[in-house]
Design a protein around this motif. Structure first.
Motif, mmCIF file in Angstrom:
data_model
loop_
_atom_site.group_PDB
_atom_site.id
_atom_site.type_symbol
_atom_site.label_atom_id
_atom_site.label_comp_id
_atom_site.label_asym_id
_atom_site.label_seq_id
_atom_site.Cartn_x
_atom_site.Cartn_y
_atom_site.Cartn_z
ATOM 1 N N ASN A 237 1.952 6.579 -6.967
ATOM 2 C CA ASN A 237 0.905 7.513 -7.421
ATOM 3 C C ASN A 237 1.306 8.958 -7.166
ATOM 4 O O ASN A 237 1.084 9.832 -8.002
ATOM 5 N N TRP A 238 1.899 9.216 -6.014
ATOM 6 C CA TRP A 238 2.334 10.574 -5.688
ATOM 7 C C TRP A 238 3.423 11.027 -6.656
ATOM 8 O O TRP A 238 3.367 12.126 -7.207
ATOM 9 N N ARG B 290 2.341 1.726 -3.462
ATOM 10 C CA ARG B 290 1.316 2.263 -4.373
ATOM 11 C C ARG B 290 1.125 3.751 -4.160
ATOM 12 O O ARG B 290 1.045 4.521 -5.113
ATOM 13 N N LEU B 291 1.021 4.145 -2.904
ATOM 14 C CA LEU B 291 0.833 5.556 -2.578
ATOM 15 C C LEU B 291 2.001 6.390 -3.087
ATOM 16 O O LEU B 291 1.812 7.435 -3.721
ATOM 17 N N LYS B 292 3.217 5.923 -2.856
ATOM 18 C CA LYS B 292 4.408 6.645 -3.305
ATOM 19 C C LYS B 292 4.462 6.733 -4.829
ATOM 20 O O LYS B 292 4.745 7.804 -5.391
ATOM 21 N N GLN C 294 0.820 -1.213 0.000
ATOM 22 C CA GLN C 294 0.000 0.000 0.000
ATOM 23 C C GLN C 294 0.859 1.270 0.000
ATOM 24 O O GLN C 294 0.560 2.225 -0.697
ATOM 25 N N ARG C 295 1.922 1.277 0.809
ATOM 26 C CA ARG C 295 2.804 2.448 0.839
ATOM 27 C C ARG C 295 3.519 2.648 -0.494
ATOM 28 O O ARG C 295 3.728 3.763 -0.935
#
Length: 180
Positions: A121-122, A117-119, A114-115
């Motif tokens: 996307n950011w 993916r978040l990174k 999840q982290r």
């Protein structure tokens, strides 16, 4: 007796049995130490080799090490502020416990994924800036910090330090119903 021959692709072959699996001959502790040197992509590929390799690669300590090597930290969230009636809330509570106190309960593989993916996307600019509530309806806002958000379609649910959960319409930027 089986003789081990090294081929040019660096796999070991036993003439009677085919490729030799290192997990057949090495102790799990040593395999775990070797896997600890892999990056996430290589670890994910090793995941697909066999059931035995999947079990080895799913070890929480491997994913925790990758998570911490990435520079991410985990903070302690009091369980008393976590709603227990939602499965995703329970999973979030487990994820947010400090690493030392309850490692066995932390799904490190899930948290790392999840982290990442978040990174990604950011870094790729795949996000939208928005303000809730709309500035014309400031009275609908949380009165304290927002600790959790979850999006579902064009709605968002937020949980705040004020002890409320609010459901938002992202199109109108307005509160749906009343705060819970």
């Amino acid at each position: 007796m089986c003789t081990v021959a090294e081929q040019k692709d660096q796999t070991f072959v036993c003439p009677q049995r085919g490729p030799l699996d290192p997990s057949d001959v090495l102790p799990p502790e040593l395999l775990s130490d070797v896997l600890d040197y892999l990056e996430a992509t290589s670890l994910a590929k090793a995941f697909a080799v066999s059931r035995r390799w999947r079990a080895l690669c799913h070890s929480p300590h491997l994913w925790k090490a990758l998570y911490l090597r990435a520079g991410w930290r985990v903070t302690d969230t009091p369980a008393s502020k976590t709603p227990d009636h939602l499965s995703c809330a329970r999973r979030s509570r487990q994820v947010m416990l400090d690493g030392a106190s309850q490692d066995a309960d932390v799904p490190w593989h899930f948290l790392f994924r999840q982290r990442t993916r978040l990174k990604d996307n950011w870094d790729a600019g795949r996000f939208i800036r928005f303000q809730l509530p709309h500035p014309d309806h400031a009275a609908e806002a949380h009165t304290g910090a927002v600790y959790a958000i979850q999006q579902c379609g064009r709605q968002l649910v937020s949980g705040g330090a004020d002890g409320t959960v609010r459901r938002w319409d992202l199109d109108s930027q307005r509160l749906i119903g009343r705060a819970l």
